[in-house]
Design an enzyme around this catalytic site. Structure first.
Site, PDB file in Angstrom:
ATOM      1  N   LYS A  36      29.104  39.941  55.656  1.00 14.76           N
ATOM      2  CA  LYS A  36      28.901  38.751  56.306  1.00 14.76           C
ATOM      3  C   LYS A  36      27.215  38.585  56.612  1.00 14.76           C
ATOM      4  O   LYS A  36      27.062  37.736  56.192  1.00 14.76           O
ATOM      5  CB  LYS A  36      29.777  38.783  57.504  1.00 14.76           C
ATOM      6  CG  LYS A  36      29.486  37.378  58.279  1.00 14.76           C
ATOM      7  CD  LYS A  36      30.096  37.366  59.641  1.00 14.76           C
ATOM      8  CE  LYS A  36      28.831  37.918  60.638  1.00 14.76           C
ATOM      9  NZ  LYS A  36      29.448  37.848  61.985  1.00 14.76           N
ATOM     10  N   ASP A  45      32.851  34.453  58.914  1.00 12.51           N
ATOM     11  CA  ASP A  45      32.955  34.695  60.405  1.00 12.51           C
ATOM     12  C   ASP A  45      34.350  34.324  60.949  1.00 12.51           C
ATOM     13  O   ASP A  45      35.215  33.848  59.931  1.00 12.51           O
ATOM     14  CB  ASP A  45      31.556  34.095  61.179  1.00 12.51           C
ATOM     15  CG  ASP A  45      31.878  32.653  61.160  1.00 12.51           C
ATOM     16  OD1 ASP A  45      32.965  32.068  60.706  1.00 12.51           O
ATOM     17  OD2 ASP A  45      31.083  32.191  61.941  1.00 12.51           O
TER      18      ASP A  45
END
Length: 287
Positions: free
Chosen positions: A145, A163
């Protein structure tokens, strides 16, 4: 204020909820319609962390775990003033680094990650943030991420940022029912061309933060209700839903202290930044 989406995306009286797509082709068509609608609503979508270079974005993204981007943006000016480069941060006194980043929460673990990634950048990458995912994920505290945030926004390399907001929305949209972030990333990557990945991430995250919240989605004020198979999961009354909107959609500041020029709302309240500075000073005295 941005436009509220195309006519096909808007809801109204007697709205018929969209069906969950049942085939891959249906998923692709529905997903791309939603992406186009979100592009109309959020033409200014952007990373909500203030940064001037790849190192600052990398550090800010690590700090953003389990806190708001606004809190990070209030914290990083003092951090980068004291430690402007990986070489500087790598030799920081841990307790001093922890005190600066304390407002972001989990400050001891975050300080350990920042010290480790800074040393790795110094020792393994000549003090420069690498522009490849396979290199970024070798840094302490950096997963896919964080790596995709840095690649997409500091290097222009397409990446999907999974996320909590992104994962929640793509499941509500029916693009995937996977929970594992890497599987979510792979499923969404199979739907969109690479050229869309970074901006798609921004648009979906923006929508999740402003409208499609975890506990109380503002369905009745959502500009893409006619496209969403999860319409009705939240408040459908338009007036009540409007009160759930956040940031610029509610006429309030966004999370950046230094937003892009095309951002339609105000910069994050300076009063909040001043209040934060007061909190840090109080904690320093108390400590």
């Amino acid at each position: 204020m941005a436009k509220s989406g195309g006519a096909a995306a808007r809801g109204g009286p007697g709205l018929k909820k969209a069906a969950f797509p049942k085939t891959h082709l249906a998923t692709v068509r529905q997903a791309r319609r939603i992406n186009r609608a979100l592009a109309e609503v959020y033409p200014y979508a952007h990373p909500e962390l203030d940064f001037d270079n790849p190192f600052q974005l990398l550090v800010a993204t690590v700090l953003s775990a389990q806190t708001t981007d606004l809190r990070v943006n209030q914290t990083t000016p003092a951090l980068f003033a004291k430690y402007p480069t990986p070489e500087d941060m790598a030799v920081a006194v841990p307790e001093e680094l922890e005190e600066i980043i304390r407002p972001t929460g989990f400050f001891r673990n975050k300080a350990k990650s920042l010290l480790g990634l800074s040393a790795a950048l110094r020792d393994n990458f000549g003090g420069e943030v690498p522009g490849r995912l396979e290199d970024l994920v070798t840094l302490p505290g950096v997963g896919r991420k964080t790596a995709n945030v840095v690649l997409g926004n500091a290097f222009g390399v397409p990446g999907i940022t999974v996320d909590t907001h992104f994962g929640r929305l793509v499941r509500r949209f029916g693009w995937t029912q996977e929970e594992d972030p890497e599987k979510v990333e792979a499923a969404v990557a199979a739907i969109f061309p690479k050229s869309e990945w970074t901006m798609l991430s921004h648009r979906v995250v923006f929508h999740g933060r402003r409208v499609c919240h975890s506990q109380k989605p503002a369905c009745g004020a959502c500009p893409i209700t006619a496209l969403c198979p999860s319409y009705g999961a939240g408040e459908t009354d338009p007036e009540k839903a409007a009160k759930l909107l956040k940031y610029e959609l509610a006429g309030k500041p966004g999370q950046r202290l230094r937003p892009p020029a095309d951002f339609p709302g105000e910069a994050a309240a300076r009063a909040e930044a001043a209040a934060h500075d007061g909190e840090v000073a109080d904690m320093a005295v108390a400590g």
